[in-house]
Motif scaffolding. Sequence first.
Motif, PDB file in Angstrom:
ATOM      1  N   MET A  99       0.854  -1.169   0.000  1.00 22.61           N
ATOM      2  CA  MET A  99       0.000   0.000   0.000  1.00 22.61           C
ATOM      3  C   MET A  99       0.902   1.234   0.000  1.00 22.61           C
ATOM      4  N   ASN A 100       0.549   2.217  -0.857  1.00 22.43           N
ATOM      5  CA  ASN A 100       1.319   3.453  -0.831  1.00 22.43           C
ATOM      6  C   ASN A 100       0.550   4.517  -0.049  1.00 22.43           C
ATOM      7  N   ILE A 101       1.172   5.671   0.133  1.00 19.55           N
ATOM      8  CA  ILE A 101       0.566   6.729   0.941  1.00 19.55           C
ATOM      9  C   ILE A 101      -0.724   7.228   0.299  1.00 19.55           C
ATOM     10  N   ARG A 102      -0.769   7.287  -1.019  1.00 15.68           N
ATOM     11  CA  ARG A 102      -2.005   7.695  -1.712  1.00 15.68           C
ATOM     12  C   ARG A 102      -3.163   6.785  -1.318  1.00 15.68           C
ATOM     13  N   GLU A 103      -2.931   5.473  -1.327  1.00 15.89           N
ATOM     14  CA  GLU A 103      -3.980   4.513  -0.963  1.00 15.89           C
ATOM     15  C   GLU A 103      -4.381   4.654   0.498  1.00 15.89           C
ATOM     16  N   LYS A 104      -3.413   4.901   1.382  1.00 20.75           N
ATOM     17  CA  LYS A 104      -3.719   5.072   2.803  1.00 20.75           C
ATOM     18  C   LYS A 104      -4.563   6.325   3.015  1.00 20.75           C
ATOM     19  N   LEU A 105      -4.247   7.405   2.328  1.00 21.96           N
ATOM     20  CA  LEU A 105      -5.047   8.625   2.435  1.00 21.96           C
ATOM     21  C   LEU A 105      -6.467   8.385   1.949  1.00 21.96           C
ATOM     22  N   GLN A 106      -6.615   7.678   0.853  1.00 21.39           N
ATOM     23  CA  GLN A 106      -7.947   7.375   0.339  1.00 21.39           C
ATOM     24  C   GLN A 106      -8.703   6.478   1.311  1.00 21.39           C
ATOM     25  N   GLU A 107      -7.989   5.578   1.992  1.00 18.69           N
ATOM     26  CA  GLU A 107      -8.605   4.721   3.000  1.00 18.69           C
ATOM     27  C   GLU A 107      -9.147   5.555   4.163  1.00 18.69           C
ATOM     28  N   LEU A 108      -8.506   6.693   4.435  1.00 21.05           N
ATOM     29  CA  LEU A 108      -8.944   7.603   5.496  1.00 21.05           C
ATOM     30  C   LEU A 108     -10.013   8.584   4.996  1.00 21.05           C
ATOM     31  N   SER A 109     -10.554   8.331   3.801  1.00 17.46           N
ATOM     32  CA  SER A 109     -11.580   9.181   3.164  1.00 17.46           C
ATOM     33  C   SER A 109     -11.047  10.569   2.867  1.00 17.46           C
TER      34      SER A 109
END
Length: 78
Positions: free
Chosen positions: A1-11
């Motif tokens: 998982m990259n930071i972009r995906e983690k941010l999207q996971e946090l809405s």
Amino acid sequence: MNIREKLQELSIYVPEAAQRCRAGKGCLVWLPADAEDGSPALFLMPVTREQYEGLMVAGLLGPNGWYVEQPYVEPRAR
């Protein structure tokens, strides 16, 4: 998982052209984002308290910022 995906996971919305992000006062600052004329520009996005807390828990707040395609590394448990 990259930071972009983690941010999207946090809405948290990540602009398509964004390459780097840093925390601002009550917002996230995306670098670069496209201006209406297509030139690179700053994009400021307000964050809610819940999103801010999610960023803190995820270890994604700090003055240095991060590249959104970097691998996300979960913070160590204390």
